[in-house]
Design an enzyme around this catalytic site. Structure first.
Site, mmCIF file in Angstrom:
data_model
loop_
_atom_site.group_PDB
_atom_site.id
_atom_site.type_symbol
_atom_site.label_atom_id
_atom_site.label_comp_id
_atom_site.label_asym_id
_atom_site.label_seq_id
_atom_site.Cartn_x
_atom_site.Cartn_y
_atom_site.Cartn_z
ATOM 1 C CE1 TYR A 1 9.381 19.520 56.245
ATOM 2 C CE2 TYR A 1 11.225 19.486 57.846
ATOM 3 C CZ TYR A 1 10.009 19.639 57.627
ATOM 4 O OH TYR A 1 9.292 19.370 58.673
ATOM 5 C CG HIS B 1 6.159 14.757 57.431
ATOM 6 N ND1 HIS B 1 7.169 15.246 56.366
ATOM 7 C CD2 HIS B 1 5.880 16.026 57.963
ATOM 8 C CE1 HIS B 1 7.100 16.520 56.584
ATOM 9 N NE2 HIS B 1 6.226 17.078 57.415
#
Length: 289
Positions: A46, A126
């Site tokens: 992110y 992830h």
């Protein structure tokens, strides 16, 4: 650990789709804290480290035992041209896939440095969509090792698809799964197999991207017909569409928490208020239809 029903997702803190300032990011976290949110999720991906740095600064000074924090592994932030199209960040760094044991350990070490913390509560692989073998043979065993050593409290996987999450349940022993954009009023793929399987195994499910990339938070004038019908049904019952969208996943056995993201503190306040608004059973019947 007890996962709160509502948590703050860290994508917008990393300039997801549009940039915000450091001050705005800190105000978002402060608004979440003031609204009672005590679960925060982030990832190295992110904003290529930006979300973790901003979240760490915003949480600094707060009692570490008073909140839960999850981050992820599988993408290492590395210098060199690249950037990320989903995040408004400089192009002088990029994300490098790595689900090896060393990659997972290095990822956690770097995350802790960016966060300015000595531990995270939950560590997730992830998006290993195209890295199944390395993730299941090296990455997840590394997570399990960290869990057994007490370095992290819980481990799991976060993805935008249900099929491979089911495979992880069948081949590993996760504590938590983050199902993004799979438990929304518009997309319910996780209900077919993943959620019942997790409920039977005692695995907690966290629902992310419940607004279906914003469609269910603030429907535009040209929203798809089904979204417009849902919005009208909610209005008839005095409920916001966003409130119903946040509450929907928690009606499913095994779903413990919902993550919401925001680019502005006012949105946090609005969404938290909508989250706690009761939704009548009659509305659920209409939305299902």
């Amino acid at each position: 650990m007890n996962l709160p029903e509502l948590g703050l997702g860290g994508g917008p803190l990393g300039n997801y789709l549009r940039a915000i300032s450091d001050e705005e990011a800190e105000a978002v976290v402060a608004a979440a804290w003031e609204a009672g949110i005590r679960y925060f999720d982030t990832a190295p991906y992110y904003g290529l480290g930006l979300s973790e740095r901003r979240l760490g600064r915003a949480l600094r000074g707060l009692p570490r035992s008073s909140y839960l924090l999850s981050t992820k592994a599988g993408r290492l932030v590395r210098p060199g041209p690249g950037g990320e199209r989903l995040f408004e960040v400089p192009g002088d760094r990029h994300a490098a896939w790595d689900f090896s044991r060393d990659g997972v350990l290095r990822s956690l070490e770097e995350s802790l440095e960016r966060l300015g913390l000595d531990r995270v509560d939950i560590l997730l692989l992830h998006d290993p969509d195209h890295h199944w073998r390395q993730a299941v043979e090296e990455g997840f065993p590394a997570l399990a090792e960290l869990r057994s050593q007490g370095v992290v409290g819980a481990i799991g996987v976060g993805m935008n698809q249900s099929r491979m999450l089911v495979d992880f349940v069948n081949h590993t022993d996760p504590d938590v799964l983050l199902a993004a954009n799979q438990l929304t009023l518009l997309r319910r793929t996780a209900l077919e197999e993943l959620v019942p399987l997790c409920a039977s195994r005692g695995i907690r499910v966290v629902a992310g991207s419940v607004f279906h990339r914003g469609l269910l938070a603030d429907p535009p004038l040209d929203a798809p017909p089904e979204v417009a019908r849902m919005a009208r049904a909610c209005a008839r019952h005095g409920v916001t569409l966003a409130g119903a969208a946040m509450r929907f996943p928690l009606r499913q056995p095994g779903v413990s928490s919902v993550l919401i993201g925001a680019h502005a503190p006012t949105l946090v306040k609005t969404n938290v208020e909508a989250f706690w608004q009761p939704v009548p059973e009659e509305l659920w019947a209409e939305l299902s239809a």
